[in-house]
Design a protein around this motif. Sequence first.
Motif, PDB file in Angstrom:
ATOM      1  N   UNK A 198      37.832  41.944  60.377  1.00 40.97           N
ATOM      2  CA  UNK A 198      38.237  43.309  60.055  1.00 40.97           C
ATOM      3  C   UNK A 198      39.759  43.445  60.051  1.00 40.97           C
ATOM      4  N   UNK A 199      40.428  42.927  61.086  1.00 48.70           N
ATOM      5  CA  UNK A 199      41.879  43.046  61.147  1.00 48.70           C
ATOM      6  C   UNK A 199      42.577  42.096  60.181  1.00 48.70           C
ATOM      7  N   UNK A 200      41.872  41.039  59.788  1.00 49.50           N
ATOM      8  CA  UNK A 200      42.434  40.149  58.767  1.00 49.50           C
ATOM      9  C   UNK A 200      42.588  40.883  57.447  1.00 49.50           C
ATOM     10  N   UNK A 201      41.519  41.585  57.014  1.00 48.11           N
ATOM     11  CA  UNK A 201      41.666  42.263  55.716  1.00 48.11           C
ATOM     12  C   UNK A 201      42.516  43.531  55.826  1.00 48.11           C
ATOM     13  N   UNK A 202      42.670  44.079  57.025  1.00 48.79           N
ATOM     14  CA  UNK A 202      43.611  45.183  57.189  1.00 48.79           C
ATOM     15  C   UNK A 202      45.036  44.717  56.872  1.00 48.79           C
ATOM     16  N   UNK A 203      45.401  43.564  57.406  1.00 47.21           N
ATOM     17  CA  UNK A 203      46.746  43.050  57.147  1.00 47.21           C
ATOM     18  C   UNK A 203      46.905  42.645  55.682  1.00 47.21           C
ATOM     19  N   UNK A 204      45.872  42.082  55.097  1.00 51.20           N
ATOM     20  CA  UNK A 204      45.945  41.719  53.683  1.00 51.20           C
ATOM     21  C   UNK A 204      46.131  42.963  52.814  1.00 51.20           C
TER      22      UNK A 204
END
Length: 422
Positions: free
Chosen positions: A316-322
């Motif tokens: 979840x936080x990976x695609x937030x940063x992306x």
Amino acid sequence: MNNVIREMWMLGRNRASLAALVLLAVFAAAGVAIGLANVARDSAMIERMLAGQPAEEQAVAGFVEDAGYGAYYGFQPVWDPPSDLAFAALGNRDIAPAILRVRSLSLEAQLYENESANPELSLAGRFDLVFITIYIAPLVLIALLHDVWSGEREAGRLFMLSSLPGARRRLWAVRIAVRIAGVLAALLIPFAVGAILAGTALPRMLAFGGLIMLACLFWSVVILLVARRGASSVVNAATLASIWFALTLVVPAAANLAINASVPVPDGAELARENREFVHGAWDRPREQTMDAFLALYPQHAAGSALPPTFHYKWYFAFQHLGDLHVAEQSQAYRDGIAGRAAYARAAGWLLPPAGIAQAMTALAGTDVTAQLEFQQRIRAYHTRLREYYYDYLFSERPFDVSILANVPRFDPADDGDAGAD
């Protein structure tokens, strides 16, 4: 000294001139009072936000189960404290938020979701001491100085007064100096009171006062050049009113329109929408695609990047940063555009002294566009520290403890924001 006292007495007997000075002093005092109230409001909001943060963190610690919960629910305060001169030059503080609460989610949407207007450099100021100095004080100077010579000529006294020994030094210079001093007193006394109440450092107080004096000096020179031409008082007043209208309103507005047309700036709300659409679309993209793109940026977390079949916050936080990276070019273009407009406006200030002095005042007070962009840069640097703090727990699968929340990085408004910005 007798000449000065005589001119002060004569100025006091002129009801129109005295009323203009009193009105200017009232406006200046009102501008300072409004500025102090705005600064007090911002300071109170910051204090309330910081005072309530421990209780909020305690409430979050009562129900979070892992670092992902903490990162999602853990809002952290960021703030831009007003400077000791902000009361005199509000600048962008009334259109740019002085406080925000950010979390480890995509930052761009958090920065721009409340934006209703781009923080462009406005050549026309707010109702503060800068506004009074740039727009109202010149009108008072025009009222006091436009008929210094023409008024005496129309009264039939000019040749007699000019024939007196040392008339230029003992009469005209003193008369002009007393009237200019009256305007400066009407501006500087309220400013000095406000600066004392705000705890302004003496060097900064003197520098700002010097800019007020420079603005008055510029208009005094312009007015005296026109008044010396030999035209009638009515013609002088009309000419000076036209010059004031052109230098303070028409030409700055035209320059502002030209700058805005020549330097495009992406819309902040549109940028936030694009960011959110990409983030929301990540739910439908393959999780492996998201993790591969993220690990290309953070290869140190590859060992702990395996995902369970069910939801996990690391994805979840990976695609937030992306999502932030998806609009990175637009975000940079936004900041570059705002900075570019500010640079052109500063260049225009050299040709338009009133606008240039106003810009110098807001720059000295730390309320100009540059200060706002620096605040955003500090937020970006802090957001990087915040989310990377949680990454270390999310990707290492270390046991969760509430001390994780207590040791979260804190925002420091004094950080320069150069290192680690998104």
